[in-house]
Design an enzyme around this catalytic site. Structure first.
Site, PDB file in Angstrom:
ATOM      1  N   THR A  27       3.540 -62.003 -39.207  1.00  0.00           N
ATOM      2  CA  THR A  27       2.807 -61.330 -40.279  1.00  0.00           C
ATOM      3  C   THR A  27       3.854 -60.699 -41.197  1.00  0.00           C
ATOM      4  O   THR A  27       5.038 -60.646 -40.862  1.00  0.00           O
ATOM      5  CB  THR A  27       1.875 -60.213 -39.736  1.00  0.00           C
ATOM      6  N   VAL A  82       9.590 -56.799 -33.675  1.00  0.00           N
ATOM      7  CA  VAL A  82       9.696 -55.977 -34.881  1.00  0.00           C
ATOM      8  C   VAL A  82      10.426 -56.773 -35.967  1.00  0.00           C
ATOM      9  O   VAL A  82      11.499 -57.336 -35.726  1.00  0.00           O
ATOM     10  CB  VAL A  82      10.437 -54.663 -34.578  1.00  0.00           C
ATOM     11  N   LYS A  83       9.800 -56.812 -37.143  1.00  0.00           N
ATOM     12  CA  LYS A  83      10.384 -57.588 -38.241  1.00  0.00           C
ATOM     13  C   LYS A  83      11.027 -56.626 -39.236  1.00  0.00           C
ATOM     14  O   LYS A  83      10.392 -55.645 -39.666  1.00  0.00           O
ATOM     15  CB  LYS A  83       9.259 -58.372 -38.900  1.00  0.00           C
ATOM     16  N   VAL A  84      12.276 -56.906 -39.588  1.00  0.00           N
ATOM     17  CA  VAL A  84      12.976 -56.046 -40.557  1.00  0.00           C
ATOM     18  C   VAL A  84      13.571 -56.921 -41.663  1.00  0.00           C
ATOM     19  O   VAL A  84      13.953 -58.060 -41.414  1.00  0.00           O
ATOM     20  CB  VAL A  84      14.117 -55.211 -39.891  1.00  0.00           C
TER      21      VAL A  84
END
Ligand code: E4P
Length: 215
Positions: A27, A82-84
């Site tokens: 997402t 976790v997307k960064v």
């Protein structure tokens, strides 16, 4: 190659899960915003549908805040990744979160140099955006090939997650290039099924069978 769905829409995810071919979900803040629910609530609902890595992106832009937000997102479910974003603070946050055992997907990657930074920072996934590079007249698939080759040279464990895939050709080329994962909108996954000869062949089989034995 693993298949991820690039959507936060629960109906699309349920359909993909029924097919039994969805290995995970990505997402981003735009996709979450489209569904209208707070991120933690939406990600929890997604985790109930798909049993695999689910990327949830931070909206903070400083390393300190990304780390704090990343820890919160990781608490939602054990499958959360976790997307960064691939900025200096994002790489710093990736290093810190990875060291804590939180899996990180580094997103918005548009060069092989950036992909090297993510691997050095211990990212679980790097997300090069194929379609957005094609949109500006570059060759997105060349980037996938470069990153796969570089990671292979040094046995980096970071997985290449081909993102921003706009059609079946992007999926096929990503697989040929050796990407570990392809993330695609539901529409693209659905298009992979289609071939006119499949439809024509099935119609003929059923017709022949009905002629011989009735319906
Ligand atoms: C990847 O994780 C992104 O969510 C996505 O693939 C971006 O795709 P787009 O360029 O079609 O928006």
């Amino acid at each position: 190659m693993k298949f991820f769905l690039d959507t936060a829409n629960l109906e699309e995810l349920r359909k993909g899960a029924e097919w039994g071919i969805v290995d995970g979900v990505t997402t981003n803040p735009s996709l979450i915003a489209k569904e209208g629910k707070p991120i933690k609530e939406q990600i929890a609902a997604i985790c109930d549908i798909v049993d695999g890595p689910i990327s949830a992106e931070v909206v903070a832009v400083t390393a300190k805040d990304m780390i704090r937000e990343g820890r919160e997102l990781a608490k939602v479910h054990k499958n959360v990744v976790v997307k960064v974003p691939l900025i200096r603070d994002g790489i710093e946050a990736c290093s810190a979160l990875s060291k804590e055992g939180i899996r990180v997907n580094v997103t918005l990657c548009f060069s092989a140099g950036q992909a090297l930074l993510a691997a050095k920072a211990g990212a679980t996934y790097i997300s090069p955006f194929v379609g957005r590079l094609d949109d500006i007249g570059a060759n997105g698939m060349d980037l996938i090939r470069q990153i796969v080759a570089i990671y292979d040279n040094y046995d980096f464990e970071t997985q290449v997650l081909a993102a921003s895939l706009r059609g079946p050709a992007h999926v096929i080329e990503s697989a040929l290039a050796g990407a570990h994962v392809g993330t695609m909108p539901f529409k693209v996954m659905d298009m992979l099924f289609s071939h006119p000869l499949t439809d024509k062949g099935l119609e003929q089989f059923l017709k022949d069978h009905a002629k011989a034995f009735g319906n």
